[in-house]
Design a protein around this motif. Sequence first.
Motif, PDB file in Angstrom:
ATOM      1  N   SER A   1       0.825  -1.206   0.000  1.00 47.22           N
ATOM      2  CA  SER A   1       0.000   0.000   0.000  1.00 47.22           C
ATOM      3  C   SER A   1       0.855   1.250   0.000  1.00 47.22           C
ATOM      4  O   SER A   1       0.563   2.225  -0.702  1.00 47.22           O
ATOM      5  CB  SER A   1      -0.920  -0.005   1.223  1.00 47.22           C
ATOM      6  OG  SER A   1      -1.636   1.221   1.320  1.00 47.22           O
ATOM      7  N   GLN A   2       1.924   1.243   0.774  1.00 48.92           N
ATOM      8  CA  GLN A   2       2.821   2.393   0.822  1.00 48.92           C
ATOM      9  C   GLN A   2       3.539   2.591  -0.510  1.00 48.92           C
ATOM     10  O   GLN A   2       3.786   3.734  -0.931  1.00 48.92           O
ATOM     11  CB  GLN A   2       3.834   2.215   1.952  1.00 48.92           C
ATOM     12  CG  GLN A   2       3.205   2.247   3.342  1.00 48.92           C
ATOM     13  CD  GLN A   2       4.185   1.910   4.449  1.00 48.92           C
ATOM     14  OE1 GLN A   2       5.230   1.290   4.206  1.00 48.92           O
ATOM     15  NE2 GLN A   2       3.865   2.296   5.682  1.00 48.92           N
ATOM     16  N   GLN A   3       3.836   1.496  -1.184  1.00 44.71           N
ATOM     17  CA  GLN A   3       4.524   1.590  -2.473  1.00 44.71           C
ATOM     18  C   GLN A   3       3.651   2.237  -3.541  1.00 44.71           C
ATOM     19  O   GLN A   3       4.150   2.943  -4.420  1.00 44.71           O
ATOM     20  CB  GLN A   3       4.970   0.198  -2.928  1.00 44.71           C
ATOM     21  CG  GLN A   3       6.058  -0.418  -2.065  1.00 44.71           C
ATOM     22  CD  GLN A   3       6.376  -1.851  -2.449  1.00 44.71           C
ATOM     23  OE1 GLN A   3       5.626  -2.494  -3.195  1.00 44.71           O
ATOM     24  NE2 GLN A   3       7.489  -2.374  -1.943  1.00 44.71           N
TER      25      GLN A   3
ATOM     26  N   SER B   1       0.926   4.168  -2.693  1.00 50.48           N
ATOM     27  CA  SER B   1       0.215   5.290  -2.043  1.00 50.48           C
ATOM     28  C   SER B   1      -1.285   5.037  -1.977  1.00 50.48           C
ATOM     29  O   SER B   1      -2.106   5.893  -2.344  1.00 50.48           O
ATOM     30  CB  SER B   1       0.505   6.601  -2.801  1.00 50.48           C
ATOM     31  OG  SER B   1       1.881   6.882  -2.812  1.00 50.48           O
ATOM     32  N   ASP B   2      -1.653   3.868  -1.481  1.00 52.42           N
ATOM     33  CA  ASP B   2      -3.052   3.487  -1.394  1.00 52.42           C
ATOM     34  C   ASP B   2      -3.693   3.872  -0.058  1.00 52.42           C
ATOM     35  O   ASP B   2      -4.892   3.677   0.134  1.00 52.42           O
ATOM     36  CB  ASP B   2      -3.190   1.971  -1.617  1.00 52.42           C
ATOM     37  CG  ASP B   2      -4.624   1.553  -1.873  1.00 52.42           C
ATOM     38  OD1 ASP B   2      -5.369   2.342  -2.489  1.00 52.42           O
ATOM     39  OD2 ASP B   2      -5.009   0.443  -1.447  1.00 52.42           O
ATOM     40  N   GLY B   3      -2.911   4.370   0.890  1.00 52.33           N
ATOM     41  CA  GLY B   3      -3.490   4.954   2.093  1.00 52.33           C
ATOM     42  C   GLY B   3      -3.677   4.069   3.303  1.00 52.33           C
ATOM     43  O   GLY B   3      -4.153   4.539   4.345  1.00 52.33           O
TER      44      GLY B   3
ATOM     45  N   GLU C   1      -2.699   2.027   6.673  1.00 57.78           N
ATOM     46  CA  GLU C   1      -1.702   2.156   7.723  1.00 57.78           C
ATOM     47  C   GLU C   1      -2.075   1.294   8.921  1.00 57.78           C
ATOM     48  O   GLU C   1      -3.207   0.820   9.026  1.00 57.78           O
ATOM     49  CB  GLU C   1      -1.546   3.612   8.163  1.00 57.78           C
ATOM     50  CG  GLU C   1      -2.824   4.216   8.745  1.00 57.78           C
ATOM     51  CD  GLU C   1      -2.613   5.662   9.191  1.00 57.78           C
ATOM     52  OE1 GLU C   1      -1.458   6.030   9.482  1.00 57.78           O
ATOM     53  OE2 GLU C   1      -3.610   6.399   9.266  1.00 57.78           O
TER      54      GLU C   1
ATOM     55  N   LYS D   1      -7.847   2.696   6.775  1.00 60.83           N
ATOM     56  CA  LYS D   1      -7.741   3.566   5.603  1.00 60.83           C
ATOM     57  C   LYS D   1      -8.926   4.514   5.592  1.00 60.83           C
ATOM     58  O   LYS D   1     -10.043   4.143   5.952  1.00 60.83           O
ATOM     59  CB  LYS D   1      -7.742   2.740   4.308  1.00 60.83           C
ATOM     60  CG  LYS D   1      -7.750   3.589   3.032  1.00 60.83           C
ATOM     61  CD  LYS D   1      -7.804   2.733   1.778  1.00 60.83           C
ATOM     62  CE  LYS D   1      -7.811   3.599   0.530  1.00 60.83           C
ATOM     63  NZ  LYS D   1      -7.800   2.790  -0.707  1.00 60.83           N
TER      64      LYS D   1
END
Length: 216
Positions: A23-25, A27-29, A31, A45
Amino acid sequence: MEEDEFFGEKTFQHFCAEFIKHSQQISDGWEWRTSKDCSEGYMCKTQFQMKPGTLVSHPGTSAHVQTCLPVEEALELPPDDFEVTETTAGSEVVKYEYHVLYSCSYQVPVLYFRASFLDGRPLALKDIWEGIHECYKSQLLQEPWDTITQQEHPVLGQPFFVLHPCKTNEFMTPVLENSRKINRSVNYITSWLSIVGPVVGLNLPLSYARTASQDE
């Protein structure tokens, strides 16, 4: 992944960590959050969407249509190409919060969510049902595993909607069995969320599945 369909909290957190990494790769939000009052954590999210049923008009058309565009895309359209009628766009923007927690009782992940307008007004259960696509509604009314109810968030202690997890194992077992037959590893969270997420407007990019294949 264990041979059966149940898995513990450590395995849950492992799958979540792998999911969040991708997700971080892209930028899908997504955490990971933890609570100060307990050791439990959850994946979350936040996203914004146009309220289902918002009426929009397009030049050259005489009929109004329902928009299913994410609000970020809808609001980027030029004024001449996109006009919200009857109400302003701001009043129809809905903030969705999706939380993925581990259920010790069912030993499976559970999807909690809530939705509200930008002024803080929450959507009621009837609003949530109105926003569910017709292809899911008939199944929701017949199958108890994905019945939407309202419960207290086990970590935050606040009211959230939840997709009941009582039959998660039932629909995930074929997924896991098939992956073992073809000797392919799967991220349980990715497979599970791709099934239950679309019911409440949460869709995963295909790159999550591609990443699982590449990792293999």
